[in-house]
Enzyme design. Structure first.
Site, PDB file in Angstrom:
ATOM      1  N   LYS A 204       0.826  -1.215   0.000  1.00  0.00           N
ATOM      2  CA  LYS A 204       0.000   0.000   0.000  1.00  0.00           C
ATOM      3  C   LYS A 204       0.865   1.271   0.000  1.00  0.00           C
ATOM      4  O   LYS A 204       2.025   1.265   0.382  1.00  0.00           O
ATOM      5  CB  LYS A 204      -0.969  -0.041   1.183  1.00  0.00           C
ATOM      6  CG  LYS A 204      -2.086  -1.051   0.881  1.00  0.00           C
ATOM      7  CD  LYS A 204      -3.256  -0.968   1.798  1.00  0.00           C
ATOM      8  CE  LYS A 204      -4.333  -1.938   1.281  1.00  0.00           C
ATOM      9  NZ  LYS A 204      -5.312  -2.274   2.307  1.00  0.00           N
ATOM     10  N   ARG A 239      -3.456 -10.233   4.729  1.00  0.00           N
ATOM     11  CA  ARG A 239      -3.872 -10.224   3.313  1.00  0.00           C
ATOM     12  C   ARG A 239      -2.694  -9.686   2.504  1.00  0.00           C
ATOM     13  O   ARG A 239      -2.352  -8.504   2.622  1.00  0.00           O
ATOM     14  CB  ARG A 239      -5.107  -9.331   3.160  1.00  0.00           C
ATOM     15  CG  ARG A 239      -5.661  -9.279   1.739  1.00  0.00           C
ATOM     16  CD  ARG A 239      -6.847  -8.341   1.660  1.00  0.00           C
ATOM     17  NE  ARG A 239      -7.441  -8.341   0.339  1.00  0.00           N
ATOM     18  CZ  ARG A 239      -6.985  -7.623  -0.685  1.00  0.00           C
ATOM     19  NH1 ARG A 239      -5.932  -6.833  -0.538  1.00  0.00           N
ATOM     20  NH2 ARG A 239      -7.569  -7.696  -1.858  1.00  0.00           N
TER      21      ARG A 239
HETATM   22  N1  HH2 Z   1      -7.327  -3.875   0.674  1.00  0.00           N
HETATM   23  C1  HH2 Z   1      -7.629  -3.898  -0.628  1.00  0.00           C
HETATM   24  C2  HH2 Z   1      -8.707  -4.650  -1.103  1.00  0.00           C
HETATM   25  N2  HH2 Z   1      -9.439  -5.402  -0.268  1.00  0.00           N
HETATM   26  N3  HH2 Z   1      -9.883  -6.190   1.909  1.00  0.00           N
HETATM   27  C3  HH2 Z   1      -9.594  -6.184   3.216  1.00  0.00           C
HETATM   28  N4  HH2 Z   1     -10.318  -6.926   4.063  1.00  0.00           N
HETATM   29  N5  HH2 Z   1      -8.556  -5.448   3.729  1.00  0.00           N
HETATM   30  C4  HH2 Z   1      -7.778  -4.669   2.941  1.00  0.00           C
HETATM   31  O1  HH2 Z   1      -6.862  -3.999   3.461  1.00  0.00           O
HETATM   32  C5  HH2 Z   1      -8.064  -4.634   1.534  1.00  0.00           C
HETATM   33  C6  HH2 Z   1      -9.146  -5.422   1.058  1.00  0.00           C
HETATM   34  C7  HH2 Z   1      -6.817  -3.091  -1.576  1.00  0.00           C
HETATM   35  O2  HH2 Z   1      -5.768  -3.842  -2.118  1.00  0.00           O
HETATM   36  P1  HH2 Z   1      -5.802  -4.576  -3.536  1.00  0.00           P
HETATM   37  O3  HH2 Z   1      -6.900  -5.592  -3.602  1.00  0.00           O
HETATM   38  O4  HH2 Z   1      -4.457  -5.108  -3.813  1.00  0.00           O
HETATM   39  O5  HH2 Z   1      -6.046  -3.419  -4.586  1.00  0.00           O
HETATM   40  P2  HH2 Z   1      -7.336  -2.931  -5.394  1.00  0.00           P
HETATM   41  O6  HH2 Z   1      -8.366  -2.508  -4.400  1.00  0.00           O
HETATM   42  O7  HH2 Z   1      -6.815  -1.803  -6.235  1.00  0.00           O
HETATM   43  O8  HH2 Z   1      -7.847  -4.091  -6.213  1.00  0.00           O
END
Ligand code: HH2
Length: 262
Positions: A204, A239
Site C-alpha cells: 500500500k 492479506r
Molecule cells: N485492501 C484492498 C482490497 N481489499 N480487503 C480487506 N479486508 N482489507 C484490505 O486492506 C483490503 C481489502 C486493496 O488492495 P488490492 O486488492 O491489492 O487493490 P485494489 O483494491 O486496487 O484491487
C-alpha cells in the site's frame, strides 16, 4: 490470505491476472507458496477507483471461483461489497465474504446471515473515490475500534454468528500515514475486541509515504515489515500479494520468538 485481483485496474496486480487461465495460474502459485486462503476480487477499491456493475464483477470472479473449487483443496474468500455478487460467489463455493464496506450495502448483513458464510468487516472512512482527500479522526485507534465493534454488533443483530466475524482496520482506506501507523502500532487494541483481526498492508501507498522511492513494485520490504508488526500485535490473518516472502519473514520472526521463550 493471498490476493487474487481479476481486475484491469488494481493498484498493484491490475491487468496481470486477466482471464481465467492467468488467474488460476497465479492462484496455484499462491497456494504452492503456502496461502491458506485465496481472496478473489473483481472490483478495485484503490483511491480514485471507479465502481463496477454487478454483472461485470460476476463475470470476472465467478469463472475463477468455479475453476478453483473444481480443482479442490482451496479455501476462497470473495472481495466484494455487493450482496448479489457475494451470494453467487458463496453459491459457487466461496466460504468468506470479505467486504471493505463492512456489509453496509442495503440488505448485505441479512444476505450474509442467510448465506451462513464467514465475513470480514473492514473499516473505511468515506468511499474509494474521495477517501484519501482529507481523512480526519480525533483518536483514530479508538474510533476505528468502536466503529468495528458497532458493525460487529449490527451484523450479529441481523443473524450473522459471532464466530463467523473477522475485523479489519482498513489500512489505507481513508487514512493518512499517521493514522495507518497508529493503527498498526496499536493493533492489539482491535484484537482485544474478541474477533480475529485481518490486516492488509501489502504494497500500500503509505509505504511510499515513508520511503519516497518505493513505487508499488518496490514496496515488498515495507510490506514485510508491516506484516510482522501486525503479526506481533496478534493479527490472525495477513492479506498479502507476496505469500512466499511473507511466510518466510513470519517463519524467521516466529523462530526468534521461540528462541526467546526457550
Ligand atoms: N485492501 C484492498 C482490497 N481489499 N480487503 C480487506 N479486508 N482489507 C484490505 O486492506 C483490503 C481489502 C486493496 O488492495 P488490492 O486488492 O491489492 O487493490 P485494489 O483494491 O486496487 O484491487
Amino acid at each position: 490470505m493471498g490476493v487474487l485481483n481479476v481486475t484491469p485496474d488494481s493498484f498493484y496486480d491490475g491487468g496481470r491476472r486477466a482471464g481465467v487461465q492467468a488467474a488460476l495460474k497465479h492462484a496455484r502459485r499462491l497456494l504452492a507458496e503456502g496461502a491458506d486462503l485465496i481472496d478473489v476480487g473483481g472490483e478495485s477499491t484503490r483511491p480514485g477507483a471507479h465502481p463496477v456493475g454487478a454483472p461485470e464483477e460476476m463475470d470476472r470472479v465467478l469463472p475463477v471461483i468455479e475453476a478453483l473449487v473444481a480443482q479442490g483443496g482451496v479455501r476462497i474468500s470473495v472481495d466484494t461489497s455487493k450482496p448479489e455478487v457475494a451470494a453467487r460467489a458463496v453459491g459457487a463455493g466461496a466460504e468468506i465474504w470479505n467486504d471493505v464496506q463492512a456489509l453496509r450495502a442495503p440488505g448485505a448483513a441479512d444476505a450474509a446471515a442467510r448465506l451462513g458464510c464467514g465475513v470480514v468487516l473492514m473499516h473505511m472512512q468515506g468511499d474509494p473515490r474521495t477517501m484519501q482527500r482529507d481523512p480526519r479522526y480525533g483518536k483514530v485507534v479508538e474510533e476505528v475500534a468502536s466503529w468495528l465493534a458497532d458493525r460487529a454488533a449490527a451484523v450479529q443483530a441481523a443473524g450473522v454468528a459471532a464466530d463467523r466475524i473477522w475485523l479489519d482496520p482498513g489500512l489505507g482506506f481513508g487514512k493518512t500515514l499517521a493514522h495507518n501507523l497508529a493503527l498498526l502500532a496499536r493493533l492489539d487494541h482491535l484484537c482485544g475486541l474478541g474477533f480475529p483481526v485481518l490486516a492488509g498492508a501489502s504494497r500500500k501507498s503509505f509505504i511510499q509515504a515513508i520511503d519516497p522511492t518505493a513505487t508499488a513494485e518496490a514496496r515488498l520490504p515495507g510490506s514485510l515489515a508491516a506484516a510482522l508488526a501486525a503479526a506481533k500485535a496478534g493479527c490472525a490473518v495477513l492479506r498479502v500479494h507476496d505469500v512466499a516472502q511473507t511466510r518466510q519473514a513470519l517463519q524467521v520472526w516466529e523462530a526468534v520468538e521461540r528462541a526467546r521463550g526457550a
